[in-house]
Write an enzyme that holds these catalytic residues in place. Structure first.
Site, mmCIF file in Angstrom:
data_model
loop_
_atom_site.group_PDB
_atom_site.id
_atom_site.type_symbol
_atom_site.label_atom_id
_atom_site.label_comp_id
_atom_site.label_asym_id
_atom_site.label_seq_id
_atom_site.Cartn_x
_atom_site.Cartn_y
_atom_site.Cartn_z
ATOM 1 N N HIS A 1 40.153 49.878 46.753
ATOM 2 C CA HIS A 1 40.497 50.717 45.602
ATOM 3 C C HIS A 1 39.398 51.746 45.429
ATOM 4 C CE1 HIS A 1 41.704 52.003 41.605
ATOM 5 N NE2 HIS A 1 40.406 52.020 41.341
ATOM 6 N N ASN B 1 46.423 46.882 49.977
ATOM 7 C CA ASN B 1 45.836 48.007 50.720
ATOM 8 C C ASN B 1 44.314 47.946 50.819
ATOM 9 O OD1 ASN B 1 45.204 48.664 48.146
ATOM 10 N ND2 ASN B 1 46.305 50.599 48.079
ATOM 11 N N GLU C 1 36.205 53.318 35.213
ATOM 12 C CA GLU C 1 36.088 52.150 36.095
ATOM 13 C C GLU C 1 34.637 51.717 36.276
ATOM 14 O OE1 GLU C 1 40.194 53.212 38.478
ATOM 15 O OE2 GLU C 1 38.295 53.547 39.494
ATOM 16 N N LYS D 1 38.855 44.809 48.091
ATOM 17 C CA LYS D 1 39.709 43.772 47.496
ATOM 18 C C LYS D 1 39.550 42.421 48.219
ATOM 19 C CE LYS D 1 42.961 47.350 46.008
ATOM 20 N NZ LYS D 1 44.380 47.717 45.828
ATOM 21 N N TYR E 1 43.967 47.814 35.928
ATOM 22 C CA TYR E 1 45.254 48.320 36.424
ATOM 23 C C TYR E 1 46.248 48.616 35.285
ATOM 24 C CZ TYR E 1 44.033 47.452 41.312
ATOM 25 O OH TYR E 1 43.456 47.508 42.567
#
Ligand code: CMP
Length: 148
Positions: free
Chosen positions: A116, A113, A127, A10, A50
């Protein structure tokens, strides 16, 4: 069984200059990178990615964070790769992520976090297709000595 899984580092990863450290963890485990690119997601792609979290209280901030800068998107291959990668990243909830996992070692908030990873074969397929075209894959074989 050899599997492919989708992994995304990220925006905070580039901000913190830790892309190399994180890639190292996946490579050291023996996972094979078969596709990789730097990209900045638009809102539409982030919302599709998402979609299952739409309506949750953290959703809008999650999307904002995800599109706030470039991410590194990858497909990794290996035996049981989906579970192996999830083991390296650690659980989503920060309080459950033990030291030694990426989230346990690098993340201070569940929403931020930093990584992913697909959580199931169906998720991985969806994905991977969202981020990569077939011609962006570069499968390769280990040399004669194999990986050791
Ligand atoms: P990721 O693996 O990218 O998948 C969904 C993301 O939503 C997750 O990592 C977190 O960034 C975020 N997320 C999931 N649950 C929560 C939560 N309870 N609070 C804040 N963010 C969350």
């Amino acid at each position: 069984m050899t599997e492919k899984t989708f992994v995304m580092l990220k925006p905070g990863v580039l901000q913190r200059r830790i892309a190399g450290e994180l890639l190292n963890r996946f490579e050291r485990k023996g996972l094979k990178i078969v596709a990789l690119k730097l990209l900045r997601m638009n809102r539409e792609t982030a919302e599709v990615h998402y979609a299952e979290h739409r309506g949750r209280d953290f959703y809008e901030k999650l999307v904002e964070y995800t599109i706030s800068g470039p991410v590194i998107a990858m497909v990794m291959e290996g035996e049981g790769a989906i579970a192996v990668v999830r083991g390296l990243t650690g659980p989503t909830n920060l309080l459950d992520a033990p030291a030694g996992t990426i989230r346990g070692d690098y993340a201070a908030q569940t929403r931020l976090n930093i990584v992913h990873a697909s959580d199931s074969p169906g998720g991985a397929e969806r994905e991977i297709a969202l981020f990569f075209r077939p011609e962006e894959f570069f499968p390769w074989e280990d040399g004669n000595r194999g990986w050791f």
